[in-house]
Design a protein around this motif. Sequence first.
Motif, PDB file in Angstrom:
ATOM      1  N   ILE A   1       0.885   0.861   0.004  1.00  0.00           N
ATOM      2  CA  ILE A   1       0.809   1.374  -1.065  1.00  0.00           C
ATOM      3  C   ILE A   1       1.605   2.954  -1.202  1.00  0.00           C
ATOM      4  CG2 ILE A   1      -1.392   0.991  -1.405  1.00  0.00           C
ATOM      5  CD1 ILE A   1      -2.314   2.939   0.811  1.00  0.00           C
ATOM      6  N   LYS A   2       2.754   2.132  -0.622  1.00  0.00           N
ATOM      7  CA  LYS A   2       4.087   3.640   0.109  1.00  0.00           C
ATOM      8  C   LYS A   2       4.377   4.475  -1.486  1.00  0.00           C
ATOM      9  CE  LYS A   2       8.083   2.837   1.522  1.00  0.00           C
ATOM     10  NZ  LYS A   2       9.183   2.477   2.908  1.00  0.00           N
ATOM     11  N   TRP A   3       4.387   3.116  -2.574  1.00  0.00           N
ATOM     12  CA  TRP A   3       4.661   3.613  -3.975  1.00  0.00           C
ATOM     13  C   TRP A   3       4.003   4.602  -4.860  1.00  0.00           C
ATOM     14  CZ3 TRP A   3       0.423   2.728  -7.234  1.00  0.00           C
ATOM     15  CH2 TRP A   3       0.027   1.935  -6.924  1.00  0.00           C
ATOM     16  N   SER A   4       2.720   4.525  -3.809  1.00  0.00           N
ATOM     17  CA  SER A   4       1.839   5.958  -4.724  1.00  0.00           C
ATOM     18  C   SER A   4       0.815   7.093  -3.879  1.00  0.00           C
ATOM     19  CB  SER A   4       0.063   5.184  -4.627  1.00  0.00           C
ATOM     20  OG  SER A   4      -0.739   5.835  -4.974  1.00  0.00           O
ATOM     21  N   GLU A   5       0.871   7.866  -4.782  1.00  0.00           N
ATOM     22  CA  GLU A   5       0.805   9.354  -4.132  1.00  0.00           C
ATOM     23  C   GLU A   5      -0.655   9.291  -3.261  1.00  0.00           C
ATOM     24  OE1 GLU A   5       1.831  13.194  -6.251  1.00  0.00           O
ATOM     25  OE2 GLU A   5       2.459  11.378  -8.036  1.00  0.00           O
ATOM     26  N   TYR A   6      -1.411   8.533  -3.543  1.00  0.00           N
ATOM     27  CA  TYR A   6      -2.343   7.984  -3.132  1.00  0.00           C
ATOM     28  C   TYR A   6      -2.547   7.191  -2.336  1.00  0.00           C
ATOM     29  CZ  TYR A   6      -8.246   7.019  -3.331  1.00  0.00           C
ATOM     30  OH  TYR A   6      -9.409   7.321  -2.568  1.00  0.00           O
ATOM     31  N   LYS A   7      -3.072   7.685  -0.970  1.00  0.00           N
ATOM     32  CA  LYS A   7      -2.308   6.518   0.510  1.00  0.00           C
ATOM     33  C   LYS A   7      -3.657   6.521   0.758  1.00  0.00           C
ATOM     34  CE  LYS A   7       2.270   7.843   0.384  1.00  0.00           C
ATOM     35  NZ  LYS A   7       2.841   7.065  -0.692  1.00  0.00           N
ATOM     36  N   LYS A   8      -4.753   6.363   0.084  1.00  0.00           N
ATOM     37  CA  LYS A   8      -6.030   5.540   0.649  1.00  0.00           C
ATOM     38  C   LYS A   8      -6.456   4.386  -0.490  1.00  0.00           C
ATOM     39  CE  LYS A   8      -7.952   9.722   2.115  1.00  0.00           C
ATOM     40  NZ  LYS A   8      -8.448  11.050   2.073  1.00  0.00           N
ATOM     41  N   VAL A   9      -7.087   3.501   0.217  1.00  0.00           N
ATOM     42  CA  VAL A   9      -7.826   2.820  -0.836  1.00  0.00           C
ATOM     43  C   VAL A   9      -9.551   2.503  -1.322  1.00  0.00           C
ATOM     44  CG1 VAL A   9      -5.995   0.857   0.337  1.00  0.00           C
ATOM     45  CG2 VAL A   9      -7.848   1.200   1.309  1.00  0.00           C
ATOM     46  N   PRO A  10      -9.559   1.568  -2.239  1.00  0.00           N
ATOM     47  CA  PRO A  10      -9.107   0.759  -2.853  1.00  0.00           C
ATOM     48  C   PRO A  10      -8.194   2.200  -3.877  1.00  0.00           C
ATOM     49  CG  PRO A  10     -11.125   1.167  -3.716  1.00  0.00           C
ATOM     50  CD  PRO A  10     -11.001   2.101  -2.229  1.00  0.00           C
ATOM     51  N   ILE A  11      -7.172   1.080  -4.531  1.00  0.00           N
ATOM     52  CA  ILE A  11      -6.582   1.442  -5.909  1.00  0.00           C
ATOM     53  C   ILE A  11      -6.562   0.117  -6.345  1.00  0.00           C
ATOM     54  CG2 ILE A  11      -4.039   1.754  -6.600  1.00  0.00           C
ATOM     55  CD1 ILE A  11      -3.764   3.560  -3.690  1.00  0.00           C
ATOM     56  N   LEU A  12      -6.395   0.419  -7.496  1.00  0.00           N
ATOM     57  CA  LEU A  12      -6.908  -0.142  -8.418  1.00  0.00           C
ATOM     58  C   LEU A  12      -6.002  -0.179  -9.865  1.00  0.00           C
ATOM     59  CD1 LEU A  12      -8.775  -3.158  -9.104  1.00  0.00           C
ATOM     60  CD2 LEU A  12     -10.167  -1.706 -10.761  1.00  0.00           C
ATOM     61  N   MET A  13      -4.836  -1.003 -10.249  1.00  0.00           N
ATOM     62  CA  MET A  13      -3.742  -1.175 -11.141  1.00  0.00           C
ATOM     63  C   MET A  13      -4.454  -1.642 -12.456  1.00  0.00           C
ATOM     64  SD  MET A  13      -1.271   1.151  -9.910  1.00  0.00           S
ATOM     65  CE  MET A  13      -0.729   0.609 -11.449  1.00  0.00           C
ATOM     66  N   VAL A  14      -4.718  -1.272 -13.192  1.00  0.00           N
ATOM     67  CA  VAL A  14      -5.162  -2.056 -14.719  1.00  0.00           C
ATOM     68  C   VAL A  14      -4.575  -1.487 -15.654  1.00  0.00           C
ATOM     69  CG1 VAL A  14      -6.932  -2.308 -15.749  1.00  0.00           C
ATOM     70  CG2 VAL A  14      -7.207  -1.423 -13.911  1.00  0.00           C
ATOM     71  N   ASP A  15      -3.685  -2.918 -15.375  1.00  0.00           N
ATOM     72  CA  ASP A  15      -2.220  -2.979 -16.776  1.00  0.00           C
ATOM     73  C   ASP A  15      -1.390  -1.273 -16.726  1.00  0.00           C
ATOM     74  OD1 ASP A  15      -3.387  -5.093 -18.048  1.00  0.00           O
ATOM     75  OD2 ASP A  15      -4.254  -4.534 -19.718  1.00  0.00           O
ATOM     76  N   GLY A  16      -0.568  -0.966 -14.998  1.00  0.00           N
ATOM     77  CA  GLY A  16       0.169  -0.152 -14.871  1.00  0.00           C
ATOM     78  C   GLY A  16      -1.166   1.420 -14.670  1.00  0.00           C
ATOM     79  N   VAL A  17      -2.466   1.386 -14.998  1.00  0.00           N
ATOM     80  CA  VAL A  17      -2.889   2.725 -14.621  1.00  0.00           C
ATOM     81  C   VAL A  17      -3.666   2.732 -13.453  1.00  0.00           C
ATOM     82  CG1 VAL A  17      -4.768   3.689 -16.054  1.00  0.00           C
ATOM     83  CG2 VAL A  17      -3.341   2.190 -17.498  1.00  0.00           C
ATOM     84  N   GLN A  18      -2.861   3.420 -12.925  1.00  0.00           N
ATOM     85  CA  GLN A  18      -3.586   3.330 -11.096  1.00  0.00           C
ATOM     86  C   GLN A  18      -5.024   4.663 -11.706  1.00  0.00           C
ATOM     87  OE1 GLN A  18      -1.732   5.003  -7.404  1.00  0.00           O
ATOM     88  NE2 GLN A  18      -2.854   7.096  -8.634  1.00  0.00           N
TER      89      GLN A  18
END
Length: 289
Positions: free
Chosen positions: A98-115
């Motif tokens: 998840i280095k690509w995200s400013e948000y450094k916790k989980v969960p992260i859900l990507m839905v058609d490119g939307v974080q």
Amino acid sequence: TCTGSNIRCFSQGSNQFGLYYPSSVRKVAGNVRCISVASSSLAQDVVNDSSRPSFVPKDVVLYLYEACPFCNEVKAFLDYYNVPYKVVEVIPIFKKEIKWSEYKKVPILMVDGVQMVDSTDIIDKLYQRIHPENSASISEEERKWLGWVDNHLVHVLSPNIYRNYKEALESFNYITSHGNFTFTQRVIAKYGGATAMCFVSKKLKEKHNITDECKALYGAAETWVYALKDRRFLGGSNPNLADLAVFGVSRPIRYLQSGKDMVEHTRVGEWYTRMEKDVGESARIDSVS
């Protein structure tokens, strides 16, 4: 650190979820949690072999820790609504996935490119898109128990998952056997993670005044059974969002030793078995490397 509430959510984008509902769709999961929904375009179709609404976006990817209660809460929701999703197992020590995200916790859900981030916010937004006809309010009972999950239940889980070094190793052995770990990463994550989480578990017990983690877990399980009032689910004949939340956050512990002990010493097992049947098979598809 897993987290599920009071977290800022980064921009959700402006894609529009477009859903089609056959006339036979039954309403499930009770009333919706308080939701403020941005518009977005995600879905192509509804696939429903069991009279349960389910949308199929082009691409859903869940970044998670296998043992994280909040990640499992999102998984339970996606499974129940038959939303196909891919999984990226995040290695807790490095978090390079998840280095690509400013948000450094989980969960992260990507839905058609939307974080989307924060389990509560993720479920709120997806639920509204599945049930746009529902009002933006929920019953006091459901709201109460959703709050109980976030403010009490999750806090007694980690001290039980990692209640001693042996059981922490059991947990991390399960985690590393299900993720895309190299041999070296598996060894580091298993032994380093188990050591770290034993320390974290001790701190959580102190923070939340838990003197006996087993007693706290059994008490929480019995409290939930009492809340059901002899109903199949809190939602009645079908699970509502509170049922899914309790089921989801407790899944990481269910088949570890502490979870087996919980079922043996409380009455929660029958409800859990009903939930397993109603949630059904996982909607998870191929993992992402």
